[in-house]
Design an enzyme around this catalytic site. Structure first.
Site, mmCIF file in Angstrom:
data_model
loop_
_atom_site.group_PDB
_atom_site.id
_atom_site.type_symbol
_atom_site.label_atom_id
_atom_site.label_comp_id
_atom_site.label_asym_id
_atom_site.label_seq_id
_atom_site.Cartn_x
_atom_site.Cartn_y
_atom_site.Cartn_z
ATOM 1 N N TYR A 1 37.870 47.687 41.887
ATOM 2 C CA TYR A 1 36.917 46.810 41.197
ATOM 3 C C TYR A 1 36.270 45.852 42.195
ATOM 4 C CZ TYR A 1 35.206 43.174 38.030
ATOM 5 O OH TYR A 1 34.420 42.265 37.370
ATOM 6 N N VAL B 1 35.439 35.170 32.658
ATOM 7 C CA VAL B 1 34.532 34.482 31.747
ATOM 8 C C VAL B 1 34.928 34.813 30.302
ATOM 9 C CG1 VAL B 1 32.128 34.171 31.040
ATOM 10 C CG2 VAL B 1 32.672 34.620 33.451
#
Length: 197
Positions: free
Chosen positions: A7, A37
């Site tokens: 990632y 987030v």
């Protein structure tokens, strides 16, 4: 630093492309590295559902909340309003910003155990049964990073970024949104059971 996951490698590649496009074509780019987030309207379903909406959905539906490892793995959770602030600052600041990369987080760690307790406490006012639920611990995931926290000093210094919504405050807003919608959908009458006269 070193790239520790596929990632992270994909994100690093994006930043490299942006750098090359800037050098080659003059396209000004700013890199924002978002940490975890969260906020209202985040989808609890799907393969990439974030932990907060998934746990909220599970707790409200009486389903288990799975935790990989002992729950002391930590992440830097950042409320969406803080991320929006970082975007606006990066888009409108002119002093040496293009070509730079900035971390967007709160600069503090929250363990998964702490996060679970905060979510459970926040939802108890909406669904009292939530108070008795406990996480289900599973084995550690291979390659999972134990501690993650954003160093936001560069974003503070160069962009004027300052997270204004704390994790507990952001959770309060997000949980209210999720709980209200969950309770509304639970109390809605299923049109299929209304007799057709």
């Amino acid at each position: 630093g070193h790239v520790l996951s596929p990632y992270a490698a994909a994100k690093k590649t994006d930043e490299l492309y942006a750098e090359v496009f800037q050098r080659t074509y003059g396209l000004q780019a700013v890199g924002l590295r978002y940490f975890n987030v969260f906020g209202r309207r985040q989808d609890p379903n799907g393969a990439y559902a974030a932990v907060i909406p998934r746990w909220v959905s599970n707790l409200l539906n009486g389903e288990p909340c799975n935790v990989y490892g002992d729950g002391e793995t930590s992440r830097d959770f950042v409320y969406v309003a803080n991320a929006v602030q970082a975007n606006l600052l990066a888009a409108t600041t002119h002093s040496g910003v293009p070509g730079e990369v900035y971390n967007v987080g709160c600069g503090q760690e929250t363990s998964l155990n702490e996060l679970f307790r905060m979510i459970r406490l926040g939802l108890t006012g909406y669904e009292p049964e939530v108070a008795s639920q406990e996480p289900v611990y599973e084995g550690f995931r291979i390659g999972d990073i134990r501690r993650s926290v954003a160093n936001i000093s560069k974003a503070r210094r160069r962009l004027g970024y300052e997270p204004v919504v704390s994790v507990p405050e952001g959770l309060g807003e997000a949980l209210e949104w999720y709980a209200t919608r969950a309770l509304e959908s639970a109390s809605a009458v299923d049109p299929a059971v209304i007799p057709n006269y």
